[in-house]
Write an enzyme that holds these catalytic residues in place. Structure first.
Site, PDB file in Angstrom:
ATOM      1  CD  GLU A 189      12.537   3.523   8.892  1.00 34.42           C
ATOM      2  OE1 GLU A 189      12.526   4.502   9.690  1.00 34.42           O
ATOM      3  OE2 GLU A 189      12.497   3.639   7.669  1.00 34.42           O
ATOM      4  CD  GLU A 245      10.071  12.122  12.166  1.00 38.12           C
ATOM      5  OE1 GLU A 245      10.949  11.559  11.493  1.00 38.12           O
ATOM      6  OE2 GLU A 245       8.991  11.569  12.475  1.00 38.12           O
ATOM      7  CB  CYS A 249      12.534   8.351   9.257  1.00 37.57           C
ATOM      8  SG  CYS A 249      13.427   7.154   8.252  1.00 37.57           S
ATOM      9  CE  LYS A 257      -2.596   3.430   1.683  1.00 37.93           C
ATOM     10  NZ  LYS A 257      -2.066   4.731   2.113  1.00 37.93           N
TER      11      LYS A 257
END
Length: 477
Positions: A257, A388, A291, A183
């Protein structure tokens, strides 16, 4: 400082071979999806690129069923050497169509063409080549004398590296004898669908790879599907936690992750010019949509003033603009929602007392852009030091001793990556051994290799992708 004016050097958008519409790929064919169609947008202009059919819950059922049939009847029983042939073919076609894929990735994602061309597509092809080589050698991976595939994998990938993340999931899954339902992200589905086209061109048996575009509801239906044996997810920590709750007690495997807030530590004995380049690459590569971005700079107090001056001078030379221009260093923010989040977190830095510096570079009149930004005077309790941001925003902190550097670097709920800059190998090793991060780079940053495992722990997830260690999640002894 002398700067150069560059004449525009645009890559042709026509090379992307952009189609007016795209459809889900299920059981070896492109099919009409039962979900509501979405439009994918070029973030550099906010113009619509194409209409994309999306999957319904019934399409998820069909894709998982097709993957199960392929696993039991075709792909699972196939010898590893035969599986490798298909992966090699796919890898070669990706390399052959690299220019097309790079332009399409830049149009759909907003990243500079030189990054799509020189990093994303070559690394995706390299992952496919690498794992093709493992397909007939799994018994020698140290994971048991006769490891078996786990079965049907459901994979959900983010929008920051669409093609590369697809390859990271597909390559090990298929090499180990699993089948997969992928996906892609809602805002960047195009290269994943072209990858499905490439797989069909390579003769991959029906059902081995299925690609289901859609929004979060499609991802939720996929990861919660009882027909899966494993879920692999790359994305935000909040969604990762939801997936972990969904799969708890089901017996299905999971690798995550997730996010990060990496520290880039610069000691006073570092090669300063080299470290400046590494810090710039660590945070402004892919507009900070990474990331493992080095979004926290920890610089030793004795060189902080000199280093900051050199760093800001270097950042001033970065060119923000048309992602298709080969001279562009920083491209467009992927979506308006992400741009708004960056703006909000930057405003929080102002409100909490950090000192903002913004590059004076001109921004395009249209499109989604945010200038390279640096916050100094940052305290560890500030949101810009803890959350983040996922954008071109750097927070600068200082330290006096190696012990303080390690303490500040580890003062985060994340644990994905870190960087160390020093000319002393013993100091680098001492620091690396104490950093709570899955990946630690020394005198470099953002180095990726298919043979090297990547992943984090704590709120950055668990499991590894790449290398021999990355095979383990896709095999059962």
């Amino acid at each position: 400082m002398t700067t150069w004016d560059y004449a525009p050097a645009p890559e042709s958008a026509a090379l992307a071979n952009l189609q007016p519409s795209y459809r889900p790929f299920v059981d070896g064919a492109f099919v009409d999806g039962g979900g509501q169609a979405l439009t994918t947008v070029n973030p550099a202009t906010e113009e619509v690129l194409a209409e994309v059919g999306t999957a319904s819950a019934q399409d998820v059922d069909r894709a998982v069923a097709a993957a199960r049939r392929a696993f039991e009847k075709t792909w699972g029983p196939m010898p590893g050497a035969e599986r490798a042939k298909y992966l090699y073919r796919i890898a070669r076609i990706v390399a052959e169509r690299s220019r097309e894929l790079a332009v399409l990735e830049t149009l759909d994602n907003g990243k500079p063409i030189r990054e799509s061309r020189d990093v994303d597509v070559p690394t995706a092809s390299a992952h496919l080549f690498h794992h093709a080589g493992w397909a007939d050698k799994l018994g020698y991976a140290g994971l048991g004398p006769d490891p078996k595939p786990v079965g049907v994998v459901g994979a959900v990938i983010p929008w920051n590296f669409p093609l590369l993340m697809a390859a990271w999931k597909i390559a090990p899954a298929l090499a180990c004898g699993n089948t997969i339902v992928l996906k892609p992200a809602e805002t960047t589905p195009l290269t994943a669908l072209v990858l499905a086209e490439i797989a069909a061109e390579a003769g991959l048996p029906a059902g081995v790879l299925n690609v289901l575009p859609g929004a979060g509801d499609v991802g939720a239906a996929l990861v919660g599907h009882a027909g899966l044996d494993k879920v692999a997810f790359t994305g935000s920590t909040d969604v990762g936690k939801e997936i972990q709750r969904t799969l708890a007690g089901t017996g299905r495997r999971l690798t995550l992750e997730l996010g990060g807030k990496a520290a880039n530590i610069v000691y006073d004995d570092a090669a300063i010019d080299q470290a400046v380049e590494g810090v710039v690459d660590g945070i402004f590569f892919n507009q900070g949509h990474v990331c493992c971005a080095g979004s926290r700079l920890l610089v030793q107090e004795s060189i902080a003033e000199e280093f900051s001056e050199l760093l800001l001078r270097r950042i001033e030379t970065l060119r923000v603009g048309d992602p298709l221009d080969k001279n562009t260093d920083v491209g467009a923010i992927n979506s308006r929602a992400q741009l708004e989040r960056i703006v909000d977190l930057a405003a929080a830095g102002d409100a909490e007392g950090a000192v903002r510096w913004t590059s004076a570079c001109p921004l395009p009149e249209r499109g989604l852009y945010f200038p390279p930004t640096v916050f100094s005077g940052v305290e560890q309790t500030m949101r810009v030091a803890r959350e983040e941001i996922f954008g071109p925003v750097l927070s600068v902190l200082t330290f006096r001793t190696p012990e303080e550097a390690v303490a500040k670097a580890n003062n985060t709920p994340y644990g994905l990556s870190a960087g160390i800059w020093t000319e002393k190998g013993a100091k680098a090793m001492w620091t690396a051994q104490r950093l709570r991060a899955g990946v630690v780079w020394t005198n470099t940053f953002n180095r990726f290799d298919p043979a090297s495992p990547f992943g984090g722990y704590r709120e950055s997830g668990f499991g590894r992708e790449g290398g021999r260690a990355g095979l383990e999640a896709y095999l059962s002894a």
